[in-house]
Structure formats: structure tokens, C-alpha cells
Design an enzyme around this catalytic site. Structure first.
Site, short mmCIF file in Angstrom:
data_model
loop_
_atom_site.label_atom_id
_atom_site.label_comp_id
_atom_site.label_asym_id
_atom_site.label_seq_id
_atom_site.Cartn_x
_atom_site.Cartn_y
_atom_site.Cartn_z
N THR A 76 0.84 -1.20 0.00
CA THR A 76 0.00 0.00 0.00
C THR A 76 0.88 1.24 0.00
O THR A 76 0.69 2.16 -0.80
CB THR A 76 -0.94 0.00 1.23
OG1 THR A 76 -1.77 -1.16 1.15
CG2 THR A 76 -1.81 1.24 1.26
N THR A 102 12.85 5.35 10.94
CA THR A 102 13.75 4.28 11.36
C THR A 102 13.33 2.97 10.72
O THR A 102 12.14 2.64 10.68
CB THR A 102 13.74 4.14 12.90
OG1 THR A 102 14.18 5.38 13.45
CG2 THR A 102 14.64 3.01 13.36
N ASN A 115 -5.20 -9.61 -7.90
CA ASN A 115 -5.35 -10.30 -6.62
C ASN A 115 -6.66 -11.07 -6.49
O ASN A 115 -6.78 -11.95 -5.66
CB ASN A 115 -5.22 -9.30 -5.47
CG ASN A 115 -6.03 -8.05 -5.68
OD1 ASN A 115 -5.82 -7.31 -6.65
ND2 ASN A 115 -6.97 -7.80 -4.81
N CYS A 141 -17.44 -6.62 1.84
CA CYS A 141 -18.22 -6.05 2.92
C CYS A 141 -17.91 -4.57 3.02
O CYS A 141 -16.80 -4.19 3.37
CB CYS A 141 -17.87 -6.71 4.26
SG CYS A 141 -18.25 -8.45 4.29
N SER A 187 5.34 -6.94 -1.41
CA SER A 187 5.00 -6.99 0.01
C SER A 187 5.41 -8.33 0.61
O SER A 187 5.17 -9.37 0.00
CB SER A 187 3.48 -6.80 0.15
OG SER A 187 3.11 -6.80 1.50
N ALA A 188 6.00 -8.30 1.80
CA ALA A 188 6.51 -9.54 2.40
C ALA A 188 5.40 -10.53 2.75
O ALA A 188 5.55 -11.74 2.55
CB ALA A 188 7.32 -9.21 3.66
N HIS A 189 4.26 -10.02 3.25
CA HIS A 189 3.26 -10.97 3.78
C HIS A 189 2.49 -11.70 2.69
O HIS A 189 1.66 -12.57 2.99
CB HIS A 189 2.31 -10.28 4.77
CG HIS A 189 1.22 -9.44 4.16
ND1 HIS A 189 -0.06 -9.91 4.00
CD2 HIS A 189 1.21 -8.19 3.68
CE1 HIS A 189 -0.81 -8.95 3.46
NE2 HIS A 189 -0.04 -7.90 3.26
N GLN A 247 1.17 -9.63 -6.03
CA GLN A 247 0.76 -11.03 -6.17
C GLN A 247 1.74 -11.83 -7.04
O GLN A 247 1.61 -13.05 -7.13
CB GLN A 247 -0.64 -11.11 -6.79
CG GLN A 247 -1.75 -10.53 -5.91
CD GLN A 247 -2.07 -11.38 -4.69
OE1 GLN A 247 -1.75 -12.57 -4.63
NE2 GLN A 247 -2.69 -10.78 -3.70
C1 LIG Z 1 -2.25 -7.22 -0.77
C2 LIG Z 1 -2.13 -6.30 -1.93
C3 LIG Z 1 -1.78 -4.96 -1.76
C4 LIG Z 1 -1.60 -4.35 -0.40
O1 LIG Z 1 -0.41 -4.79 0.18
P1 LIG Z 1 -0.10 -4.53 1.73
O2 LIG Z 1 1.33 -4.95 1.87
O3 LIG Z 1 -1.04 -5.38 2.48
O4 LIG Z 1 -0.27 -3.07 1.98
C5 LIG Z 1 -1.64 -4.18 -2.88
N1 LIG Z 1 -1.81 -4.69 -4.12
C6 LIG Z 1 -2.15 -5.97 -4.32
C7 LIG Z 1 -2.31 -6.47 -5.71
C8 LIG Z 1 -2.32 -6.82 -3.24
O5 LIG Z 1 -2.67 -8.08 -3.45
#
Ligand SMILES: *Cc1c(COP(=O)(O)O)cnc(C)c1O
Length: 417
Positions: free
Chosen positions: A80, A255, A166, A341, A214-216, A194
């Protein structure tokens, strides 16, 4: 069909929303909470050096994953933030006319099925005097280079298009679009959240100027990500959005989240080594999942392009069932539905709507996304569960009866009360 063994429930098939952290990632992170807790900005003692060393290593690991130079990697709090820094930062830096000059400040090209983290910054820029073209994807969900070409104007400064979607997993022809942008001197950003860590990425060959990850979403921790910022041919500049200590070459003050960054680095290293194997295994499982479901149930459809899709994700709509009842009936399967939602009501997904899926079918859609630890046993259980749930719900549906009798429901005139 034999009843499959019951695996441990619930089954997690929502890896496009977030992935579990790989234990190897957690192990790499742990020492940086306690033993090596220094601030990488502390240049005058060992605690700082140790932390800086770890950040440097992670920077190399992320750079290697995407074919970048480590100097081009900016750590952020996730995609994000990366998307905001890229889209807003580039628009403000490269604007062609000042605000309130009467002329558009510049033109940006994006599309309707981007993530909100791209759409909303674009909408804000629009309010602030930029022109934005939101390309409408066709039914297959893919934006072609020709569509982008037709939208380019004299004052186009930025194209931002996601690599893989996504919700439906469709893949845009990034390399081709990047080449087009390069030939017109337009900055090209891709939201690769993704894609990165799942599919091979090379920012040089793929002609990318800015890339978010994004790491997660790749078996790392939440709250950390990166933005790739090209340093040569061209050297991309961005107006900073958060000012302060000047960390990350001034693109992102604050930081550094050392533990998170170490986790992202480790996740990138593992992904690079294992993505081919993971992808091939998950493609087989996904094929089994969707082919079996579609063969056992009529009136179902798979959303998005059939081939140009991520290997681990499927989005299926089920006719003649009610979305909420379907989710209730499948609650041991953790997945996403085609309903978003919002505070007021249950809205059909804007992504499915934009590619022409009707409201009813959008509501009764499931996004099933597989991951590193998804087993065949879980997939077999999911197939059996979804098929029996849909059959049961259809038994209660008068519409399904009418459809079975050959009545064309689109021609029926309903009484309105
Ligand atoms: C999950 C996702 C995001 C947001 O990533 P975050 O690290 O959760 O802020 C942005 N773009 C896509 C395509 C995503 O799947």
C-alpha cells in the site's frame, strides 16, 4: 468418489489475502528483536553496524529476486505504501503544468481492476488536477499493450498497471507494456504484490521503472515491503510523501523496521530458490481443484483468462446459489467471496463487475488461493465440500428447477412487489 480423509480444519485457501510466515523466515528474524536490536542509522557503534549489515543483506536478497541493483530497493511498510510513494511521488515529480493553471497537471493511465492502493491514490490525484484514464479490461481481465498505446497522450507521465490481479489472478503483459512506455519516455509502475516471489521477475528485461512488493504475500511478515526505484536509464525521481530523517535515499524517512526487513530478505531468498517447484506443484493442485468442481457441477464458470493466470489461484462463480449461504456452507474452507463487505451493505466485487460478471454470479463466487503448505488431501476435501454444498443449495432453489426444465430465465418476466 471415495470420501477423502478429513484434514485438520479449517483449511486455509486464502493465500492471496496473506500467507503464513515461513518458519525459516521467523528464525532469521528473531535475533534482531533482542540481541542485534540496534538502529541501522547509528553509524558510530557496533549495534548500529550490525543492524545495518542485516539490512544491507536483505537489500541484496530483494534485489536478486527482481533483477535489480541493491541501491534501487527502498524498504516500506508494504505494498500500500509502495504504491502510494510510486504513483503519487511520480505524478508530483513529473507534473507538466502547475496546479490551478487551467491545464491538466499531467495524464496518468491505469485500469479499473487495480487494487484500491493504486486506484485511490489515482482518484486523489484526479481531484487535485491530474487527468486519469481508467482502462476498462475486457472479459478476460487482461490489459493489452495496444489498449495502453491507444490511451497515451502528449502529456502522459505515468502508466501504473498491476502484474497479476489479486482476485482473479490474471497476468498483464508487463514486459510489452514496459517496452511501450520506455519508447515514449513514460514512467512505468507495476504493483507486483501477487507476482513477486511467485513468478520470475527481471526489472531490466521486463522494462519496469517502479515495482511494489509486500513480504506478507510471499511467506514473510506483515507490515513490510519494498519499492523498486530505477536508478539508470532513466533515473527515476519521486517527490517524497513522508519527510524526516532522510532514510532510504530520502524516498521514505523513518527508522527502518529491521526485523521485518530481515524477514522480507529471507522470504525473497527462499522464494527465489523454490518458486519453480512451488508453482508447478500448486498448478497441478489448482487444476485438479477447478477441473473436478467444474466437471461435477453445471452452471459454474471460472473468471478471468483461462491460461494467463497465476498457478495457485482460481475464482469460480456458481450459478443458482446464494453467495452468503455458500460461504456459510463452506465455512471450514477459509477463502474469499465475490462480495466485499462495505459499511452499509454487501457489494459485489468491483473486479468481477468490471469484467462483466453479473451481480448475482459475483456474489456467489469463491476465490481459492493455494500456498506453500497446501496439500492434496486439503484440495480433495475442499472439492467434496464445495460440490456437496452447491448441490444442497440448488436443491432448495426454484430457479435451478426452472433452469433444469429448460426455461430461459433471462426471458422470464418477474412479478415485482
Ligand atoms: C495485498 C495487496 C496490496 C496491499 O499490500 P499490503 O502490503 O497489504 O499493503 C496491494 N496490491 C495488491 C495487488 C495486493 O494483493
Amino acid at each position: 468418489m471415495a470420501t477423502p480423509n478429513t484434514p485438520r480444519l479449517p483449511i486455509y485457501l486464502d493465500h492471496a489475502a496473506t500467507t503464513p510466515c515461513d518458519p525459516r523466515v521467523v528464525e532469521a528474524m528473531l535475533p534482531y528483536f533482542t540481541e542485534f536490536f540496534g538502529n541501522p542509522g547509528s553509524r558510530n557503534h557496533q549495534f548500529g553496524w550490525k543492524a545495518e549489515e542485516a539490512v544491507d543483506k536483505a537489500r541484496e536478497q530483494v534485489a536478486a529476486l527482481i533483477g535489480a541493483n541493491e541501491k534501487e530497493v527502498v524498504f516500506t511498510s508494504g505494498s500500500t505504501e509502495s504504491n502510494n510513494i510510486a504513483v503519487r511521488g511520480a505524478a508530483l515529480m513529473y507534473e507538466k503544468a502547475p496546479a490551478n493553471s487551467g491545464k491538466p497537471r499531467g495524464h496518468i493511465i491505469t485500469q479499473l481492476i487495480e487494487h484500491k492502493a493504486v486506484l485511490d491514490p489515482c482518484k486523489r490525484l484526479q481531484k487535485e488536477g491530474f487527468d486519469v484514464t481508467f482502462l476498462e479490461p475486457p472479459k478476460d481481465g487482461i490489459i493489452t499493450a495496444d489498449m495502453v498505446k491507444a490511451a497515451i497522450r502528449e502529456d502522459t507521465i505515468l502508466v501504473t498497471l498491476m502484474w497479476a490481479n489479486n482476485e482473479i489472478g490474471v497476468i498483464n503483459p508487463v514486459r510489452e507494456i514496459g517496452a511501450l512506455c520506455k519508447s515514449r519516455d513514460i514512467i512505468f509502475h507495476t504493483d507486483a504484490t501477487q507476482w513477486a516471489g511467485k513468478m520470475p521477475t527481471d526489472v531490466e528485461k521486463d522494462n519496469i521503472d517502479l515495482l511494489s512488493l509486500s513480504a506478507h504475500k510471499m511467506y514473510g511478515p506483515k507490515g513490510v515491503g519494498a519499492l523498486y526505484v530505477r536508478r539508470r536509464k532513466p533515473r527515476v525521481r519521486l517527490t517524497s510523501l513522508v519527510d524526516g530523517g532522510g532514510q532510504e535515499r530520502g524516498f521514505r524517512s523513518g527508522t527502518l523496521n529491521v526485523t521485518g526487513i530481515v524477514g522480507l530478505g529471507k522470504a525473497a531468498e527462499i522464494a527465489m530458490r523454490e518458486m519453480d517447484q512451488d508453482g508447478a506443484r500448486l498448478l497441478k493442485l489448482r487444476k485438479k481443484l477447478e477441473e473436478t468442481i467444474v466437471s461435477q457441477l453445471d452452471s459454474t464458470q471460472i473468471n478471468g483468462h483461462r491460461e494467463k493466470r497465476l498457478p495457485h489461484l482460481t475464482n469460480i462463480s456458481f450459478g443458482f446459489v446464494e453467495g452468503e449461504s455458500l460461504m456459510m456452507a463452506c465455512k471450514e474452507i477459509a477463502c474469499s467471496s465475490g462480495s466485499a463487505c462495505t459499511s452499509a451493505s454487501l457489494e459485489p466485487s468491483y473486479v468481477l463487475k468490471s469484467i462483466g460478471v453479473g451481480d448475482e454470479l459475483a456474489h456467489s463466487s469463491l476465490r481459492l488461493s493455494l500456498g506453500r503448505w497446501t496439500t492434496e488431501e486439503q484440495i480433495d476435501y475442499t472439492i467434496a465440500k464445495v460440490v456437496s454444498a452447491v448441490r444442497k443449495l440448488r436443491e432448495l432453489s426454484p430457479l435451478y428447477d426452472m433452469h433444469k426444465e429448460g426455461i430461459d430465465l433471462s426471458k422470464v418476466e418477474w412479478a415485482h412487489h
